[in-house]
Design a protein around this motif. Sequence first.
Motif, PDB file in Angstrom:
ATOM      1  N   LEU A   1       0.838  -1.207   0.000  1.00  0.00           N
ATOM      2  CA  LEU A   1       0.000   0.000   0.000  1.00  0.00           C
ATOM      3  C   LEU A   1       0.871   1.256   0.000  1.00  0.00           C
ATOM      4  O   LEU A   1       0.669   2.170  -0.794  1.00  0.00           O
ATOM      5  CB  LEU A   1      -0.952  -0.012   1.199  1.00  0.00           C
ATOM      6  N   GLN A   2       1.870   1.273   0.885  1.00  0.00           N
ATOM      7  CA  GLN A   2       2.711   2.475   0.920  1.00  0.00           C
ATOM      8  C   GLN A   2       3.596   2.584  -0.317  1.00  0.00           C
ATOM      9  O   GLN A   2       3.993   3.681  -0.706  1.00  0.00           O
ATOM     10  CB  GLN A   2       3.529   2.544   2.207  1.00  0.00           C
TER      11      GLN A   2
ATOM     12  N   GLU B   1       2.480   1.886  -3.169  1.00  0.00           N
ATOM     13  CA  GLU B   1       1.509   2.255  -4.208  1.00  0.00           C
ATOM     14  C   GLU B   1       1.420   1.238  -5.347  1.00  0.00           C
ATOM     15  O   GLU B   1       1.226   1.591  -6.504  1.00  0.00           O
ATOM     16  CB  GLU B   1       1.751   3.685  -4.713  1.00  0.00           C
TER      17      GLU B   1
ATOM     18  N   PHE C   1      -3.197  -1.201  -4.871  1.00  0.00           N
ATOM     19  CA  PHE C   1      -4.526  -0.904  -5.415  1.00  0.00           C
ATOM     20  C   PHE C   1      -4.383  -0.056  -6.675  1.00  0.00           C
ATOM     21  O   PHE C   1      -3.318   0.483  -6.967  1.00  0.00           O
ATOM     22  CB  PHE C   1      -5.344  -0.112  -4.384  1.00  0.00           C
TER      23      PHE C   1
ATOM     24  N   ASP D   1      -5.176   3.469  -8.718  1.00  0.00           N
ATOM     25  CA  ASP D   1      -5.074   4.817  -8.168  1.00  0.00           C
ATOM     26  C   ASP D   1      -6.437   5.351  -7.747  1.00  0.00           C
ATOM     27  O   ASP D   1      -6.559   6.455  -7.238  1.00  0.00           O
ATOM     28  CB  ASP D   1      -4.362   5.776  -9.136  1.00  0.00           C
ATOM     29  N   ASN D   2      -7.453   4.534  -7.922  1.00  0.00           N
ATOM     30  CA  ASN D   2      -8.781   4.886  -7.439  1.00  0.00           C
ATOM     31  C   ASN D   2      -9.097   4.139  -6.148  1.00  0.00           C
ATOM     32  O   ASN D   2     -10.248   4.055  -5.731  1.00  0.00           O
ATOM     33  CB  ASN D   2      -9.816   4.525  -8.516  1.00  0.00           C
ATOM     34  N   GLY D   3      -8.060   3.566  -5.566  1.00  0.00           N
ATOM     35  CA  GLY D   3      -8.219   2.925  -4.271  1.00  0.00           C
ATOM     36  C   GLY D   3      -8.870   1.553  -4.300  1.00  0.00           C
ATOM     37  O   GLY D   3      -9.257   1.046  -3.256  1.00  0.00           O
ATOM     38  N   GLN D   4      -8.986   0.976  -5.489  1.00  0.00           N
ATOM     39  CA  GLN D   4      -9.682  -0.307  -5.581  1.00  0.00           C
ATOM     40  C   GLN D   4      -8.714  -1.444  -5.903  1.00  0.00           C
ATOM     41  O   GLN D   4      -7.764  -1.246  -6.662  1.00  0.00           O
ATOM     42  CB  GLN D   4     -10.756  -0.243  -6.665  1.00  0.00           C
TER      43      GLN D   4
ATOM     44  N   GLN E   1     -11.080  -4.060 -18.442  1.00  0.00           N
ATOM     45  CA  GLN E   1     -11.579  -2.790 -17.905  1.00  0.00           C
ATOM     46  C   GLN E   1     -10.668  -2.222 -16.815  1.00  0.00           C
ATOM     47  O   GLN E   1     -10.770  -1.047 -16.474  1.00  0.00           O
ATOM     48  CB  GLN E   1     -13.010  -2.866 -17.337  1.00  0.00           C
ATOM     49  N   GLU E   2      -9.795  -3.050 -16.271  1.00  0.00           N
ATOM     50  CA  GLU E   2      -8.947  -2.555 -15.184  1.00  0.00           C
ATOM     51  C   GLU E   2      -7.629  -2.006 -15.703  1.00  0.00           C
ATOM     52  O   GLU E   2      -6.987  -1.220 -15.024  1.00  0.00           O
ATOM     53  CB  GLU E   2      -8.654  -3.686 -14.196  1.00  0.00           C
ATOM     54  N   MET E   3      -7.251  -2.419 -16.851  1.00  0.00           N
ATOM     55  CA  MET E   3      -5.983  -2.088 -17.494  1.00  0.00           C
ATOM     56  C   MET E   3      -4.801  -2.620 -16.675  1.00  0.00           C
ATOM     57  O   MET E   3      -4.906  -2.797 -15.471  1.00  0.00           O
ATOM     58  CB  MET E   3      -5.863  -0.589 -17.714  1.00  0.00           C
TER      59      MET E   3
ATOM     60  N   ASP F   1       2.580   4.217 -11.386  1.00  0.00           N
ATOM     61  CA  ASP F   1       2.032   3.447 -12.505  1.00  0.00           C
ATOM     62  C   ASP F   1       2.174   4.262 -13.791  1.00  0.00           C
ATOM     63  O   ASP F   1       1.555   5.312 -13.946  1.00  0.00           O
ATOM     64  CB  ASP F   1       0.554   3.119 -12.245  1.00  0.00           C
TER      65      ASP F   1
ATOM     66  N   HIS G   1      -0.028   4.194 -18.711  1.00  0.00           N
ATOM     67  CA  HIS G   1      -0.579   5.103 -19.721  1.00  0.00           C
ATOM     68  C   HIS G   1       0.523   5.720 -20.571  1.00  0.00           C
ATOM     69  O   HIS G   1       0.397   5.812 -21.787  1.00  0.00           O
ATOM     70  CB  HIS G   1      -1.377   6.215 -19.048  1.00  0.00           C
TER      71      HIS G   1
ATOM     72  N   ARG H   1      -7.064  -2.333 -22.162  1.00  0.00           N
ATOM     73  CA  ARG H   1      -8.354  -2.009 -21.536  1.00  0.00           C
ATOM     74  C   ARG H   1      -9.355  -3.168 -21.633  1.00  0.00           C
ATOM     75  O   ARG H   1     -10.094  -3.443 -20.698  1.00  0.00           O
ATOM     76  CB  ARG H   1      -8.957  -0.770 -22.190  1.00  0.00           C
TER      77      ARG H   1
ATOM     78  N   TYR I   1     -14.958  11.910  -3.270  1.00  0.00           N
ATOM     79  CA  TYR I   1     -13.810  11.004  -3.260  1.00  0.00           C
ATOM     80  C   TYR I   1     -13.051  11.093  -4.585  1.00  0.00           C
ATOM     81  O   TYR I   1     -11.815  11.133  -4.610  1.00  0.00           O
ATOM     82  CB  TYR I   1     -14.239   9.557  -3.000  1.00  0.00           C
TER      83      TYR I   1
ATOM     84  N   VAL J   1      -8.007   3.857   1.691  1.00  0.00           N
ATOM     85  CA  VAL J   1      -6.811   3.489   0.907  1.00  0.00           C
ATOM     86  C   VAL J   1      -6.077   4.755   0.472  1.00  0.00           C
ATOM     87  O   VAL J   1      -4.866   4.895   0.657  1.00  0.00           O
ATOM     88  CB  VAL J   1      -7.202   2.654  -0.337  1.00  0.00           C
TER      89      VAL J   1
ATOM     90  N   TYR K   1       1.274   8.245   3.807  1.00  0.00           N
ATOM     91  CA  TYR K   1       2.595   7.678   3.516  1.00  0.00           C
ATOM     92  C   TYR K   1       3.421   8.670   2.686  1.00  0.00           C
ATOM     93  O   TYR K   1       4.613   8.824   2.899  1.00  0.00           O
ATOM     94  CB  TYR K   1       2.460   6.347   2.768  1.00  0.00           C
TER      95      TYR K   1
END
Lengths: 569, 387
Positions: free
Chosen positions: A302-303, A305, A308, A310-313, A340-342, A356, A359, A368, B313, B347, B354
């Motif tokens: 998580l730290q 990056e 997830f 970049d939309n936190g999912q 759809q997640e790329m 990331d 792009h 995509r 958000y 998240v 961080y």
Amino acid sequence: MNFSRRGFLRIGMALGAAKALPMRALVPQSSEEPLFREAASTSCGIEWVHENAMSDNRYLPETLGPGCAFLDFDNDGWMDIYLVNSGPCDFWTPAKPVRNALYKNNRDGTFTDVTEKAGVAGGTFGMGVAVGDYDNDGWPDIFVTSYGRCILYKNNRNGTFSDVTEKAGVATPGWTTSAVWFDFDNDGLLDLFVCSFVDYGAKQKLACGDNQIGTHYYCIPRVFRGTSSFLYHNNGDGTFSEVSKGTDIARATGKGLGVVATDINNDGRVDLFVANDTVQNLLFVNRGPDASGKTRWEEIALQAEVAFSDNGQPRSGMGVDAGDLDNDGWQDLFVANVDQEMFSLYHNNKNETFNDMAHLHGVAQATRLLSGWGLKYFDYDNDGAVDLILANGHPDDMIGRYSRQVRYKEPLLLFHQGPDGKLKNVSSEGGTAFEKSFAARGLAIGDYDNDGAIDVLIATNGGAPVLLKNNAAKGNNWLGLRLEGVTCNRDAIGTRILWRAGGKLRQRLKNNGGSYLSSHDLREVLGIGAAAQLDELEIHWPAPSKRVDKFTGVAPNRYIHIIEEKGIV
Amino acid sequence: MGSRSASRLVVCVTRRLLYGFTFFALFVCLATGQTQRAPGEILKEAASLHRARQFQQAIEDYRLFLEKYPDVPSVRSDLGAALAGAGRYEEAIAEYKRALQLKPLPQVRLNLALAYYKSAKLSLAVPELKKVREEMPGDLRPLMLEADCYLRLGENKKVIELLTPVHQTNGDGLAIAYMLGTALVRDGQAERGQVLIGRILKNGDSAEARLLLGTTKLMVNDFAGALVDLQKAVELNPNLPEAYAYYGTALLSTGDQAGAQEAFEHALRDDPNNFDANLRMGLLLRKDEKYDEALKYIRHSLEIRPGDVGVRYQMASIELSVGQVEQARAHLESLVAEAPNFTEAHVSLATAYYREKRKADGDRERAIVEKLNAEKQANEKGVKSTQ
């Protein structure tokens, strides 16, 4: 990097005089040929076909395999092929026998099935394969993951293998996927990390349905509980101890599908990046031994990056790899996700965080609609810059009935790195295989014809493997390295290689694992483009020796064998 | 049909009020008896220009008149109507408010509500419409407009609460059935919604019925089925409000991003204040890392639904993506205080901490993420045994 010329002069060897391995490169292809040519099963002799066991209930293990490997099981200097198959399990009894396959390289572009003689047919619902010389005897051993019992095949050095799973203590429970051999404590012995996927239930098997067309479909793994992966320490006596207990590896629940062993912070200790499906990815950083001598693993995805979007999912991470894309000496990461997640291309910021850049390289846009599994950073044209190949396919065989654009079988993608450092999608130049669609899963790279151009093997779900012969490296020079550790692990995982040619300094870390369920040619091919030789070559062996061997004026276009402490042999 | 009815209502109310005020203008004109740009003549000319939709000149004339007679509520309201006609809603709102201070007529309040509605200030329109309903009981127009506001605000339960009794007494009203059906479907009450869809379908295949059917299918993740109905809806009536927004959503859900983007663009040409189209356009552009363009749409979504946690958000998440860490962190802190179970916000907040080297805070947020994810996994359903 300390790459002094004085050091070269002091230690350097005149490699022009060094003896090259007695290998005969196959005849180069004509320049009109596409970048890769698909080797037909009729011509290469690989007739084995994966049985995915697809049932009306659509049990999830059916759609996740298989993996594949390039390995030189008989040490003749030519890459052989191992293919993993499904097998009997608690939800499937095969109507006719199915088995894994070991194909021996006949050194003429064809292969011979030697599975039965070698004794590596499997017998479980196989998933993936990891090849490594865990007993440092110079002969590659095979670890097969599965839904059910894993198998460790010890190489008997005579063309046969023995199942030593129980004796070795690696009979991993549950549903395992990708695995990787690496030496986490730098004791010179290969340890083993095994990804665990989900808790698929003990007696009752779960299937999802009914779907929009009234049938079962392959569940999105979100509905299953995650599990912790396994870390086996090599005891040096043919046995292993599971040592994840009490570490972040045991604490972190995931749904692991892909793993790569690499060093993300250049501290000389090998770390692990695990791609998880529908939950966050995991980045286990090896912090070395604690006061008690036990290796401390810190999970920092998580730290960093890389956990997830970049939309936190969380995304559906499947294939994974590491490589120094921009040649800055730091390992960048890659994760293939579902449509759809790329896909993600994580650039290393040199401070244990990543950006990331998918792009920027056009990878996000190109992926995509795709779901990626096997993949690899590699220099397919030997120009010295890292390129990328992606093998794709949607996990749901019925996706085409719900989706306007997403299909079950998907095309391969090939990206070439240009002089500007950016990847460019060159799939249209890839050849006929890149015009087709596959239910691709595993992907391994290896130079099966020893011409210095790295070839590609793709395992498909419910289909025949696809062997792609590389024609793209023609005209560029290269040097192949077979590294043999003496104090470090014999496969030399964790070695850093630096080479200068044509005024350009390049470097590579010998990672292990990467892709999906698959294992690669352990040799390294260094591309030098039009340069006539490698002016300088440095081998930074990993601990415990951390020895640096330096060579100058190395003649290209051959494989050389370098042994730690001995140099070129 | 819900939003369409509201649009028709806007036109209808505007016309009625316009005619009323025009009559008054003529009366004033005659009463003053002046011939050379006399106030009465100015007003007459203003009304004429207003009718001819020459709003700018009408506005000038109204203002000229009001310089001399600032306290004529009807003229001030007329000026508001002309300003609204010219799309200058902020000024129109100010004029309506002044007119209401002079004389609190329900028609003027309805005009004020319409101006709020048109300028996407739906939450401000609602209290005005409530007052109008009290002042004009039995008039369905403010009721329908209020329901439409709730629908656009995503407050489906309020629509159901408002329209259910009216639907029971006005059973033949297809517009009510449509709007109520839409709210029911969006609220997840598909079965009740289906009854109304059935009623609408009895009147023949229509864009409205297809839109409702498509929306229902979207709600139950039948994307391919939704796409068929929504495609038919836009074919039957390309101007049906919200149809293109939902068509775009169906295209997106079936993997056609380019088609979806075109549909959202179409929806926004029809109605720049369509919340879903704005938000989804923003998300699409954000996915392509076109942050500046994305922000334009996402900001407007927030104007339409101020306080919407999801949109806030997205704003914060983009701030984080473009390196505005401090700003993002502040927004995310406020968000998680308001929505403590919003995993993605935790998240992103952990990421912000961080990045600011606040490891302890980041670790705390990470622990929350892990806890929420574990709870989510424990509650995961949708699996059934086959053996």
